[in-house]
Design a protein around this motif. Structure first.
Motif, mmCIF file in Angstrom:
data_model
loop_
_atom_site.group_PDB
_atom_site.id
_atom_site.type_symbol
_atom_site.label_atom_id
_atom_site.label_comp_id
_atom_site.label_asym_id
_atom_site.label_seq_id
_atom_site.Cartn_x
_atom_site.Cartn_y
_atom_site.Cartn_z
ATOM 1 N N VAL A 1 4.455 -8.307 0.354
ATOM 2 C CA VAL A 1 5.254 -7.811 1.471
ATOM 3 C C VAL A 1 4.887 -6.361 1.805
ATOM 4 C CG1 VAL A 1 7.604 -7.275 2.228
ATOM 5 C CG2 VAL A 1 7.153 -9.378 0.972
ATOM 6 N N TRP A 2 4.557 -5.571 0.788
ATOM 7 C CA TRP A 2 4.258 -4.162 1.032
ATOM 8 C C TRP A 2 3.012 -3.978 1.880
ATOM 9 C CZ3 TRP A 2 -0.452 -2.534 -0.446
ATOM 10 C CH2 TRP A 2 -1.078 -3.175 -1.506
ATOM 11 N N ALA A 3 2.191 -5.002 2.033
ATOM 12 C CA ALA A 3 0.977 -4.891 2.844
ATOM 13 C C ALA A 3 1.303 -4.671 4.321
ATOM 14 C CB ALA A 3 0.091 -6.122 2.665
ATOM 15 N N TRP A 4 2.551 -4.964 4.723
ATOM 16 C CA TRP A 4 2.954 -4.702 6.110
ATOM 17 C C TRP A 4 2.995 -3.212 6.413
ATOM 18 C CZ3 TRP A 4 2.667 -8.091 9.773
ATOM 19 C CH2 TRP A 4 2.738 -9.446 9.461
ATOM 20 N N ILE A 5 2.868 -2.378 5.399
ATOM 21 C CA ILE A 5 2.796 -0.927 5.620
ATOM 22 C C ILE A 5 1.574 -0.588 6.471
ATOM 23 C CG2 ILE A 5 1.434 -0.309 3.586
ATOM 24 C CD1 ILE A 5 4.537 1.601 4.679
ATOM 25 N N GLY A 6 0.644 -1.534 6.603
ATOM 26 C CA GLY A 6 -0.538 -1.354 7.439
ATOM 27 C C GLY A 6 -0.205 -1.060 8.892
ATOM 28 N N ILE A 7 1.016 -1.350 9.294
ATOM 29 C CA ILE A 7 1.448 -1.041 10.657
ATOM 30 C C ILE A 7 1.394 0.469 10.895
ATOM 31 C CG2 ILE A 7 3.461 -1.056 12.196
ATOM 32 C CD1 ILE A 7 4.173 -3.802 10.927
ATOM 33 N N LEU A 8 1.731 1.259 9.880
ATOM 34 C CA LEU A 8 1.752 2.718 10.053
ATOM 35 C C LEU A 8 0.378 3.317 10.332
ATOM 36 C CD1 LEU A 8 4.420 3.758 7.424
ATOM 37 C CD2 LEU A 8 4.653 3.628 9.899
ATOM 38 N N PRO A 9 -0.634 3.058 9.492
ATOM 39 C CA PRO A 9 -1.941 3.630 9.828
ATOM 40 C C PRO A 9 -2.514 3.078 11.126
ATOM 41 C CG PRO A 9 -2.134 2.231 7.894
ATOM 42 C CD PRO A 9 -0.670 2.368 8.205
ATOM 43 N N LEU A 10 -2.213 1.820 11.438
ATOM 44 C CA LEU A 10 -2.686 1.238 12.693
ATOM 45 C C LEU A 10 -2.087 1.994 13.886
ATOM 46 C CD1 LEU A 10 -4.245 -0.965 14.211
ATOM 47 C CD2 LEU A 10 -2.201 -2.378 14.049
ATOM 48 N N LEU A 11 -0.797 2.243 13.853
ATOM 49 C CA LEU A 11 -0.142 2.954 14.954
ATOM 50 C C LEU A 11 -0.585 4.413 15.052
ATOM 51 C CD1 LEU A 11 3.507 1.580 14.807
ATOM 52 C CD2 LEU A 11 1.740 1.082 16.500
ATOM 53 N N THR A 12 -0.678 5.095 13.915
ATOM 54 C CA THR A 12 -1.094 6.502 13.966
ATOM 55 C C THR A 12 -2.539 6.633 14.434
ATOM 56 O OG1 THR A 12 -1.651 6.547 11.603
ATOM 57 C CG2 THR A 12 0.558 7.284 12.225
ATOM 58 N N GLY A 13 -3.378 5.675 14.060
ATOM 59 C CA GLY A 13 -4.760 5.694 14.527
ATOM 60 C C GLY A 13 -4.855 5.405 16.012
ATOM 61 N N ALA A 14 -4.068 4.444 16.473
ATOM 62 C CA ALA A 14 -4.097 4.082 17.900
ATOM 63 C C ALA A 14 -3.525 5.197 18.778
ATOM 64 C CB ALA A 14 -3.322 2.792 18.113
ATOM 65 N N MET A 15 -2.480 5.864 18.298
ATOM 66 C CA MET A 15 -1.854 6.935 19.084
ATOM 67 C C MET A 15 -2.616 8.252 18.981
ATOM 68 S SD MET A 15 2.254 6.341 18.558
ATOM 69 C CE MET A 15 2.231 7.291 17.082
ATOM 70 N N GLY A 16 -3.324 8.438 17.869
ATOM 71 C CA GLY A 16 -4.034 9.697 17.662
ATOM 72 C C GLY A 16 -3.128 10.816 17.192
#
Length: 63
Positions: free
Chosen positions: A30-45
């Motif tokens: 379940v903790w692998a869903w933390i991947g949302i954070l780096p994905l969003l920060t990378g996409a937003m810059g």
């Protein structure tokens, strides 16, 4: 919000985020869903942690 994530940092965040989300979708922990954070920060810059720490990896926005 000023851009504080640049270049290679942005690419790595997106790849790591996608990898973790894919792992979660394939039955990973379940903790692998933390991947949302780096994905969003990378996409937003923009990374809120970088703002708090005064960091900046974006070459065009250096102080």
């Amino acid at each position: 919000m000023k851009t504080n994530v640049g270049g290679i940092d942005k690419i790595l965040r997106i790849l790591v985020g996608l990898g973790l989300i894919a792992w979660a979708l394939m039955g990973g922990p379940v903790w692998a869903w933390i991947g949302i954070l780096p994905l969003l920060t990378g996409a937003m810059g923009w990374c809120p942690a970088y703002t708090l720490l005064g960091m900046n990896t974006c070459p065009l926005k250096k102080k």
